[in-house]
Design an enzyme around this catalytic site. Structure first.
Site, PDB file in Angstrom:
ATOM      1  CB  SER A 190      42.801  41.014  44.569  1.00  8.00           C
ATOM      2  OG  SER A 190      42.076  41.500  43.470  1.00  8.00           O
ATOM      3  CE1 TYR A 230      46.582  38.392  39.546  1.00 12.68           C
ATOM      4  CE2 TYR A 230      44.746  36.865  39.299  1.00 12.68           C
ATOM      5  CZ  TYR A 230      45.357  37.913  39.966  1.00 12.68           C
ATOM      6  OH  TYR A 230      44.755  38.458  41.066  1.00 12.68           O
ATOM      7  CB  ALA A 279      36.817  29.855  38.538  1.00 13.87           C
ATOM      8  CB  THR A 327      37.453  36.686  43.794  1.00 13.06           C
ATOM      9  OG1 THR A 327      38.367  35.689  43.321  1.00 13.06           O
ATOM     10  CG2 THR A 327      37.917  37.222  45.142  1.00 13.06           C
ATOM     11  CE  LYS A 385      35.065  33.948  40.907  1.00 17.66           C
ATOM     12  NZ  LYS A 385      35.816  33.728  39.679  1.00 17.66           N
ATOM     13  CG  ASP A 391      34.961  34.536  36.303  1.00 23.44           C
ATOM     14  OD1 ASP A 391      35.770  35.485  36.241  1.00 23.44           O
ATOM     15  OD2 ASP A 391      34.637  33.986  37.369  1.00 23.44           O
TER      16      ASP A 391
END
Length: 243
Positions: A14, A204, A127, A60, A64, A100
């Site tokens: 993370s 990412y 997400a 996360t 969620k 988010d």
């Protein structure tokens, strides 16, 4: 001590822990710490909440949505979205927020062109709900793509030239391609992607996933999820400081 942390499953990779640890150091907050709460199922959350000095949590994958029944209150936006990624510890209990959506919108807007009017959202997890909320707010028509057939959604097998060419914004909300499985990618017909497309990946790490690299090869604009994470982290910090 003021303890903060990230709630998730298999989260050693993370971004949050390193980001906040550095932030606290930069701010000279020696009595602040940030740690990973890596739990195997949501039932273990009770053990986390029983710990002392907790002031705020990020949430996360895959919790969620699962975390919502454990909260005392939801922010209006989090309620609309149906997913929480930030928990504020207040005098009246636990309040859930979704930062988010804020992070996604702030990071997406610089890349948007007039022709990005239709979007495919790959994946249907927590997400993706924040992504859909933002696209709806921006007036961008959108549809989910999922492995299983559901009404009002596409399956990956159904994606053809016409669908890809119409939907010039494609957002990956699946974990496919995350380190260390960097060869993985959503199964879409990449050959139909062109210069009008914008491919956005919530991942990412790596910086350029196979999904993004294949889009870029075909002339598409690309964006990864790092800026989104930074924006949502700053918004979470703001929320924790207004408790």
């Amino acid at each position: 001590m003021n303890r903060y942390g990230l709630l998730g499953k298999n989260i050693s990779y993370s971004f949050s822990q390193g980001y906040f640890t550095q932030k606290f150091k930069n701010l000279g907050l020696t009595d602040h710490s940030y740690e990973n709460f890596d739990i195997q199922n949501i039932g273990e959350l009770k053990n986390v909440l029983a710990q002392n000095d907790l002031k705020g949590l990020n949430v996360t994958i895959p919790y969620k949505q699962d975390v919502i029944p454990y909260l005392d209150e939801l922010d209006t936006k989090a309620e609309k979205i149906g997913a929480v990624n930030t928990i504020q510890f207040t005098k009246n209990g636990l309040k859930g927020f979704n930062t988010d959506a804020y992070g996604f919108q702030k990071s997406l807007e610089p890349f948007l062109e007039q022709h990005h009017r239709n979007a495919l959202i790959l994946g249907t997890g927590g997400a993706s709900k924040a992504v859909r909320f933002v696209l709806d707010e921006l007036g961008i028509a959108n549809i989910y793509v999922s492995r299983s057939k559901k009404q009002g959604q596409y399956t990956y097998e159904e994606l053809d030239k016409d669908i890809i060419e119409k939907n010039t914004l494609i957002i990956n909300c699946t974990p496919l391609g995350t380190y260390p499985n960097i060869e993985d990618k959503p199964q879409i017909p990449y050959q139909h992607i062109g210069a009008n497309h914008l491919l956005y990946d919530l991942i990412y790490n790596p910086e350029k996933t196979t999904f993004l690299a294949l889009g870029e090869t075909n002339g598409a604009a690309i964006c990864n999820g790092l800026k989104m994470l930074e924006y949502q982290a700053e918004k979470a910090w703001e929320i924790w400081n207004t408790a």
